[in-house]
Scaffold this active site. Structure first.
Site, PDB file in Angstrom:
ATOM      1  N   LYS A 122      39.668  46.698  42.089  1.00 10.79           N
ATOM      2  CA  LYS A 122      39.269  47.834  42.916  1.00 10.79           C
ATOM      3  C   LYS A 122      37.755  47.972  43.060  1.00 10.79           C
ATOM      4  CE  LYS A 122      41.941  49.341  44.640  1.00 10.79           C
ATOM      5  NZ  LYS A 122      42.552  48.693  45.849  1.00 10.79           N
ATOM      6  N   SER A 145      39.202  54.680  42.383  1.00 11.06           N
ATOM      7  CA  SER A 145      40.029  53.812  43.216  1.00 11.06           C
ATOM      8  C   SER A 145      41.151  53.171  42.399  1.00 11.06           C
ATOM      9  CB  SER A 145      39.164  52.732  43.869  1.00 11.06           C
ATOM     10  OG  SER A 145      39.928  51.927  44.734  1.00 11.06           O
ATOM     11  N   GLY A 156      36.183  46.087  45.591  1.00 17.97           N
ATOM     12  CA  GLY A 156      35.889  45.498  46.896  1.00 17.97           C
ATOM     13  C   GLY A 156      36.539  44.143  47.084  1.00 17.97           C
ATOM     14  N   THR A 157      37.523  43.834  46.242  1.00 15.98           N
ATOM     15  CA  THR A 157      38.169  42.526  46.267  1.00 15.98           C
ATOM     16  C   THR A 157      38.821  42.223  47.610  1.00 15.98           C
ATOM     17  OG1 THR A 157      38.695  42.937  43.935  1.00 15.98           O
ATOM     18  CG2 THR A 157      39.726  41.025  44.973  1.00 15.98           C
ATOM     19  N   THR A 158      39.543  43.190  48.155  1.00 17.60           N
ATOM     20  CA  THR A 158      40.276  42.971  49.407  1.00 17.60           C
ATOM     21  C   THR A 158      39.317  42.623  50.540  1.00 17.60           C
ATOM     22  OG1 THR A 158      41.922  44.588  48.659  1.00 17.60           O
ATOM     23  CG2 THR A 158      41.981  43.948  50.985  1.00 17.60           C
ATOM     24  N   ARG A 215      42.726  52.541  50.797  1.00 19.02           N
ATOM     25  CA  ARG A 215      42.770  54.001  50.682  1.00 19.02           C
ATOM     26  C   ARG A 215      41.665  54.646  51.510  1.00 19.02           C
ATOM     27  NH1 ARG A 215      41.036  58.241  47.499  1.00 19.02           N
ATOM     28  NH2 ARG A 215      39.531  56.903  46.432  1.00 19.02           N
ATOM     29  N   HIS A 261      40.509  37.901  38.583  1.00 20.52           N
ATOM     30  CA  HIS A 261      39.898  39.047  37.914  1.00 20.52           C
ATOM     31  C   HIS A 261      39.529  38.694  36.469  1.00 20.52           C
ATOM     32  CE1 HIS A 261      40.559  41.834  41.141  1.00 20.52           C
ATOM     33  NE2 HIS A 261      41.872  41.779  41.077  1.00 20.52           N
TER      34      HIS A 261
END
Length: 344
Positions: A81, A172, A83-85, A300, A142
């Site tokens: 959470k 987040s 900024g990986t996406t 989100r 990760h």
């Protein structure tokens, strides 16, 4: 000896223990320190200085034992959470932009970013993906730097690491795990989660040690580790995206920039665009598995400073104090170490 080196050294015994052919994974788990996690009825386990959900820990150990890295591979790394996406979407679009020059039919319009780039400890070790190629060298993980498979560390691989303000990363992560919790279960409160997070008990945590493991690696080999700051990218993505493309060996030419290719990729991968796609509003990630979750859980808000809507000034200051203690004097971006004006 710093905490990262200490945790690495003191857990050599764990590695040696795991090499025993007669010992099952369950037996190995029983020997590790355990702690109630963020999801009801699922404990976290402490291994090589970090806390893991047992499913992810199984993948970490499998990667350490069996994964053979190729020197051309590039790993996209982060605390969950952070900024990986977004990083996955950008890196995928950059590397494949020649193949998918027609953005109107780009895979990211119908496939969520986490399915475009395999995760080492989930996908690769389960043989769902073969080794990457020179044409598509990207993998994600990760796993903290000091726990990566030895073949990755010694094989000349590159790493892109994205970090985020601990306060927003925490909020987040809490929202994400609330969505991942079965509807009939009781998830941990924000206050309970904060207590665990500050103690370092979070997925792949402690948060601060995870960041420092890659920061230390960057200082030792800056040509192999590239840092991105989520907040800087949100405010002005163009320089960060150009530097990312340069680092992973797919720089934008002057002609591409003049033709608007760079801007089109940034628009395609923007939070606003991705979050409004049908696949990311209605699709489901890893359906049928224990890790199944709705795609919209990954999109989100993506807002800088959203923590102010959830944390009290005292909660925020507690996180900032740990950040200052951990990051102070390291050379990490100053905004991470500076206290914000809490409560505004």
């Amino acid at each position: 000896m710093d905490s990262i080196s200490k945790s690495f050294e003191q857990n050599k015994e764990e590695e040696q223990s795991l090499q025993k052919p007669t010992q099952s994974f369950e037996e190995f788990l029983s020997r590790l320190p355990r702690q109630c996690g963020w999801i009801p009825l699922i404990d976290f386990y402490h291994y090589q200085g970090c806390w893991y959900h047992p499913l992810f820990l199984r993948g970490v150990i499998a990667a350490q034992q069996h994964f053979e890295a190729q020197p051309t591979e590039i790993f996209l790394c982060s605390v969950p959470k952070s900024g990986t996406t977004w990083l996955k979407a950008l890196a995928f679009a950059i590397v494949t932009r020649t193949k998918y020059s027609d953005l109107s039919s780009h895979p990211l319009l119908s496939t969520m970013p986490h399915e475009c780039i395999p995760c080492l400890e989930i996908d690769v070790v389960r043989k769902e993906y073969s080794n990457q190629t020179d044409a598509f060298p990207l993998l994600a993980t990760h796993i903290p730097y000091h726990s990566l498979p030895k073949s990755i560390i010694s094989g000349g691989c590159k790493f892109v690491y994205i970090l985020r303000d601990a306060k927003d990363a925490f909020v987040s992560l809490w929202h994400f795990l609330c969505r991942a919790t079965p509807k009939d279960a009781t998830y941990v409160s924000l206050e309970e989660a904060l207590e665990l997070f500050c103690k370092g008990v979070s997925s792949y945590g402690p948060f601060w040690d995870h960041v420092l493991s890659f920061w230390k690696a960057r200082k030792e080999a800056p040509h192999r580790v590239h840092f991105l700051v989520y907040e800087e990218m949100r405010k002005d993505p163009l320089p960060s995206v150009k530097n990312l493309a340069d680092f992973i060996g797919h720089p934008f030419s002057v002609d591409e920039e003049n033709e608007g290719v760079l801007q089109k990729i940034m628009d395609l991968c923007s939070f606003e665009n991705l979050s409004n796609l049908d696949v990311n509003k209605k699709g489901r990630h890893r359906p049928g598995s224990m890790l199944a979750i709705d795609n919209n859980a990954f999109f989100r808000k993506g807002k800088i400073g959203d923590w102010q809507s959830h944390l009290t000034p005292e909660m925020a200051e507690r996180l900032d104090q740990i950040t200052r203690e951990k990051f102070g004097g390291t050379g990490l971006p100053l905004y991470v170490s500076d206290a914000d004006t809490h409560g505004n």
